[in-house]
Design an enzyme around this catalytic site. Structure first.
Site, mmCIF file in Angstrom:
data_model
loop_
_atom_site.group_PDB
_atom_site.id
_atom_site.type_symbol
_atom_site.label_atom_id
_atom_site.label_comp_id
_atom_site.label_asym_id
_atom_site.label_seq_id
_atom_site.Cartn_x
_atom_site.Cartn_y
_atom_site.Cartn_z
ATOM 1 N N CYS A 108 -31.000 -27.781 40.219
ATOM 2 C CA CYS A 108 -29.753 -27.277 39.436
ATOM 3 C C CYS A 108 -29.832 -27.373 38.165
ATOM 4 C CB CYS A 108 -29.122 -28.624 39.042
ATOM 5 S SG CYS A 108 -29.845 -30.252 39.047
ATOM 6 N N HIS A 164 -26.775 -34.153 37.417
ATOM 7 C CA HIS A 164 -26.797 -32.801 38.096
ATOM 8 C C HIS A 164 -26.237 -32.121 36.352
ATOM 9 C CE1 HIS A 164 -25.780 -28.935 40.373
ATOM 10 N NE2 HIS A 164 -24.490 -29.288 39.967
ATOM 11 N N HIS A 167 -24.239 -23.193 38.870
ATOM 12 C CA HIS A 167 -25.219 -23.929 38.760
ATOM 13 C C HIS A 167 -26.007 -23.759 40.459
ATOM 14 C CE1 HIS A 167 -22.387 -26.471 41.586
ATOM 15 N NE2 HIS A 167 -21.325 -25.457 41.351
#
Length: 157
Positions: free
Chosen positions: A71, A121, A133
């Site tokens: 990520c 994240h 993402h």
């Protein structure tokens, strides 16, 4: 003189000149949608397009591209390509950005997912409640709807 009155005047003055030449003289007034938006021209808008161009790239923990990403690797890679420096991890990236409210968020801002005060994240806000993402092992870079309210937003300086 408005664009509506200016265009016929340009065409009539053009005489034997083609309408295409007159359109070129008129600039983007004939096709307003052809003019680039200010948001797309920003480094954040460019980074968003770079992230989107990586659609389908596989997730790999610790990877920073150009073919595999985790990520924070996707966000780091996308902003690096437009000349912006970010730290390696999602938490460090959160600490490096200017924090913005949900009402102030813009396409190209970073979206940080948190739990218990810790960031776990990150993605790039694509507008309309969606992010680009690299989600997790076995998945690929994709655009998805934000699935929780436990998010913070940050703007890359």
């Amino acid at each position: 003189m408005s664009a509506r009155t200016r265009i016929p005047a340009l065409i009539s003055r053009a005489g034997t000149t083609s309408v295409l030449t007159a359109a070129a003289l008129a600039g983007s007034t004939l096709i307003p949608a052809a003019a680039p938006t200010a948001e797309a021209a920003t480094p954040a808008g460019k980074a968003l397009r770079i992230a989107a161009s990586k659609k389908g790239s596989p997730y790999r923990y610790g990877a920073v591209g150009p073919h595999r990403f985790d990520c924070s690797g996707l966000t780091l890679y996308s902003f690096k390509r437009v000349g912006k420096k970010l730290p390696r991890t999602a938490a460090a990236q959160y600490n490096k950005t200017r924090h913005v409210s949900v009402r102030s968020r813009k396409a190209g801002d970073l979206v940080f997912f948190h739990s218990g005060g810790g960031v776990y994240h990150v993605g790039i806000y694509a507008g309309k409640g969606k992010i680009w993402h690299s989600p997790k092992p076995g998945r690929t870079v994709r655009k998805e709807r934000i699935w929780t309210r436990s998010v913070w937003y940050g703007r890359v300086k």
